[in-house]
Write a protein that holds these residues in place. Structure first.
Motif, short mmCIF file in Angstrom:
data_model
loop_
_atom_site.label_atom_id
_atom_site.label_comp_id
_atom_site.label_asym_id
_atom_site.label_seq_id
_atom_site.Cartn_x
_atom_site.Cartn_y
_atom_site.Cartn_z
N ALA B 81 -10.06 18.43 5.61
CA ALA B 81 -10.13 18.13 7.07
C ALA B 81 -9.87 19.42 7.72
O ALA B 81 -10.57 19.64 8.78
CB ALA B 81 -9.44 17.14 7.54
N SER B 100 -8.20 10.41 2.49
CA SER B 100 -8.79 9.27 3.25
C SER B 100 -9.55 8.36 2.25
O SER B 100 -9.86 8.90 0.97
CB SER B 100 -9.61 9.63 4.18
N ARG B 106 -6.61 14.71 4.57
CA ARG B 106 -6.12 14.76 6.07
C ARG B 106 -5.27 15.41 6.43
O ARG B 106 -5.08 15.72 7.52
CB ARG B 106 -6.45 13.32 6.26
N ASP B 107 -4.04 15.38 5.92
CA ASP B 107 -2.78 15.87 6.24
C ASP B 107 -2.06 16.31 5.16
O ASP B 107 -2.21 16.01 3.95
CB ASP B 107 -2.30 14.75 6.97
N ARG B 126 -3.21 9.50 9.86
CA ARG B 126 -4.17 10.54 10.03
C ARG B 126 -5.29 10.43 8.78
O ARG B 126 -6.32 10.70 8.92
CB ARG B 126 -3.39 11.93 9.63
N ALA B 127 -4.81 9.88 7.52
CA ALA B 127 -5.97 9.67 6.51
C ALA B 127 -6.72 8.26 7.11
O ALA B 127 -7.54 8.29 6.27
CB ALA B 127 -5.01 9.17 5.12
#
Lengths: 593, 129
Positions: B81, B100, B106-107, B126-127
């Protein structure tokens, strides 16, 4: 007083503009309003050009988060930072609450995740070297403890813990914000005013001021009473009908148009008259200067022509002398030059005199010409101003359309609150605001004062148009044109129409959210009672009809029954304001021609 | 230390570690919290992440990849991301990362960060966002 100048095209443009304006997304409201009408029904009041029933009670709620956001912009930097944190958390909680309340719309959980991240991102936003007591770090510690209690449980339990910790932190921030704003001397006020044709007065908002309630006044919904103004309108209509039936329709139309113009554009008419006077002055000045000038020009022109002919003849003569008597040419030429010099000097004098006269004439015209230009500019200003006023009245349907809410001042009886003490709600009972009329306006303002010396600032202004939204009866008086049966005295083949005065009563209902319906179309269904005279004997006959009206009763139509003549008739009518006719009325013996 | 909803990748068979990671990432509709590296801190983080993985029916799962080299090729194949996530993970700077349901990273929780409850839940969200 109703103003009347109206063009259908203007109305269509106005409604189109209103529709465009209505499509714009509204900003987050600081004040929200819920109307409770006298039938007990509740209605959300849309911010902006809102319309409420004239007898309703308006519930007012102040959104503290939005208020805090507004106050942040007007406060010191430290308070502004506090407000920014408060607004962030409040936004996160609002979004999270919304997401959790709609599980069906959030099957993937992305909505609650995004909302939760607003809180978590805030909690982790402090710089590395920030003190543990920094607001984000404080919230992070509280959040960590809250999540500990939800460890090993469902994600729903974790979100619930987030929500709980967020609420607690918001409460803490609220207290800190209250203290900071109090320290800065920030005071808040909520005031309400009623704007009517008679003027604008403050009205009582429970909890926010010490104004006294007015005597309860309900605008009756089903009252069949004609006002003095309507009775006068009926008399004017009766006179106008006689004039029309006597063949004076053009005079009536002219009088109506002039009356409408005088009502709607008084300053424009004055400016027009001034311009006409100045034009007359300019013409007179030009006429005064023109005849002598024209005569002078004519004399000079004739003289110049004569000199040209002499010069032509002299040149011909000199040419002949050169052929026939070359020796005499020098003497002839010398004489000719001498004569020409004399003649040209005279011509030069004449032309110079003409130039001077023209210059002085132009100077004499400058002043009246300037006055004409000034009068034209004044006319344009008057037209612009009054057209704008009439436009506002047409689109808003009221004589208080131009109430300038920004100029309304909070009086001494309006209480000043610290944020912590500001009541969150109030109820404005319109029936306790005194006499009101359809089209009046209520203004509600939230203001802020920072320190006792600084001027008040408006934080939010809401203007509510008062209309008779519930089913009600409205009366009117005007002219109807009925098709009557032919009489022996009628000539020509056309169906005879007869003008007659009429009283009408219409059932009407407002439409919330449709300004065009309320302000312009304003339809009604009811009865019309006309004073007819089908047999032209001068004795009134009662005609009773079912009528439909539009455009605030200005246009009416329907079917009626002449009780005395026992005949049905169709009619159209106008409810325009009629002037008082001063001329002697005539009998009704030639009606319908 | 209690591990909930956690797959511990084997150390002795890198191929099995790759296969399990591949299946968890690509074949299952999971939101994954992947702890990388060995040691007590990593173990504590695995335990903590498991506590916030929700109920068994929920899509959050935890993977403990004690040897990130074993799954390096799989990680390189993932979308990220934010550019630089993969480099941080393979460069030894990451304590954990999340993916995700759509299989993108994502993080990343860096080793220098305080991986408290808040940070772990933030990575999960965040995912999921």
């Amino acid at each position: 007083m109703k103003r009347a100048s109206l063009l259908v095209s203007l109305l269509l443009v106005a409604s189109a503009q209103a529709a465009l304006a209505a499509s714009a997304p509204p900003p987050a409201p600081l004040l929200t309003f819920v109307e409770r009408d006298i039938d007990g029904d509740s209605h959300d009041v849309t911010p902006g050009a809102a319309t409420v029933d004239i007898n309703s009670t308006i519930g007012i709620t102040i959104d503290r988060a939005v208020l805090a956001a507004r106050l942040g912009g007007a406060s010191g930097s430290e308070t502004a930072a506090l407000v920014a944190d408060y607004v962030t958390l409040q936004n996160g909680i609002t979004e999270l609450t919304r997401a959790l309340s709609q599980p069906a719309a959030d099957k993937t959980g992305s909505l609650r995740a995004r909302a939760g991240l607003i809180l978590l991102n805030y909690a982790t936003s402090a710089p590395k070297d920030a003190a543990p007591t920094a607001r984000p770090n404080r919230f992070r510690a509280a959040l960590d403890r809250a999540l500990d209690s939800a460890a090993g449980q469902s994600t729903a339990a974790q979100f619930s813990a987030l929500q709980q910790a967020g609420h607690e932190e918001i409460d803490r921030l609220q207290q800190e914000l209250n203290a900071a704003l109090a320290k800065e001397g920030v005071r808040l006020m909520l005031g309400a005013w009623l704007g009517a044709s008679a003027g604008t007065q403050p009205v009582h908002l429970p909890g926010f001021d010490s104004y006294a309630d007015q005597t309860r006044y309900e605008v009756e919904r089903f009252r069949l009473v004609f006002t003095d103004e309507q009775r006068q309108q009926y008399q004017n209509a009766a006179t106008a009908a006689k004039m029309i039936n006597a063949g004076g329709g053009a005079a009536v139309a002219q009088a109506v148009v002039l009356d409408l113009a005088a009502r709607s554009f008084p300053e424009t008419l004055k400016a027009l008259q001034a311009l006409r006077q100045d034009c007359d002055n300019l013409v007179a000045a030009a006429e005064k200067a023109a005849p002598p000038l024209a005569a002078e020009v004519k004399v000079v022109a004739v003289d110049l022509g004569q000199q040209a002919k002499w010069l032509e003849a002299t040149i011909t003569s000199l040419a002949d002398t050169a052929k026939t008597n070359p020796a005499g040419l020098p003497a002839a030429a010398t004489a000719a030059v001498r004569e020409a010099t004399t003649r040209l000097a005279a011509v030069e004098k004449e032309v110079d005199g003409l130039r001077k006269d023209l210059t002085s004439a132009v100077a004499a015209l400058q002043t009246p010409a300037r006055e004409v230009l000034d009068a034209a500019a004044a006319l344009k200003r008057a037209v612009d101003a009054e057209a704008s006023t009439v436009w506002g009245e047409i689109t808003a349907g009221s004589v208080v359309a131009n109430l300038n809410a920004a100029t309304l001042e909070f009086g001494d009886k309006v209480k000043r609150f610290e944020l912590a003490d500001l009541p969150a709600t109030s109820q404005l009972d319109l029936e306790l605001t005194g006499p009101r009329a359809d089209g009046d306006e209520v203004v509600i303002k939230l203001g802020v004062q920072k320190g006792t010396a600084s001027p008040n600032q408006d934080v939010e202004i809401e203007q509510l148009r008062l209309r008779r939204m519930l089913v009600h009866v409205e009366t009117s008086a005007g002219l109807v044109f009925a098709n009557r049966p032919r009489q022996p005295s009628d000539t020509g083949g056309k169906t005879p129409f007869q003008a007659a005065p009429a009283y009408s009563a219409f059932l009407k209902k407002g439409w919330r959210g449709c300004a065009f319906w309320n302000n312009v179309l304003n339809p009604g269904l009811g009865i019309s009672v006309a004073a007819l005279d089908f047999n032209l004997d001068g004795v009134p006959e009662v005609g009773i009809g079912a009528a439909l009206s539009i455009v605030r009763d200005w246009l009416q139509g329907g079917i009626g029954y002449n009780v005395a003549a026992r005949r049905w008739y169709g009619f159209v009518g106008v409810g325009l304001p009629l002037p008082t006719f001063g001329m002697t009325t005539t009998s009704n013996t030639s009606a319908g021609k | 230390m209690e591990f909930r909803k956690t797959k511990v990748l084997p150390l002795d068979t890198p191929a099995d570690a790759r296969r399990i990671f591949h299946e968890m990432v690509n074949d299952e509709p999971f939101v994954l919290f992947v702890v990388v590296g060995a040691g007590s801190a990593a173990e504590a983080l695995v335990s903590k992440a498991g506590k916030f993985a929700g109920q068994d029916t929920e899509p959050r799962w935890v993977i403990w990849a004690r040897s990130v080299e074993d799954i390096a090729s799989e990680i390189r194949g993932l979308a990220e991301a934010s550019p630089g996530f993969i480099d941080q993970i393979l460069g030894g700077k990451a304590a954990a990362f999340t993916t995700s349901i759509g299989d993108d990273i994502r993080d990343v929780i860096l080793t220098t960060e305080d991986a408290d409850n808040v940070r772990v839940v933030q990575a999960f969200l965040r995912a999921e966002a």
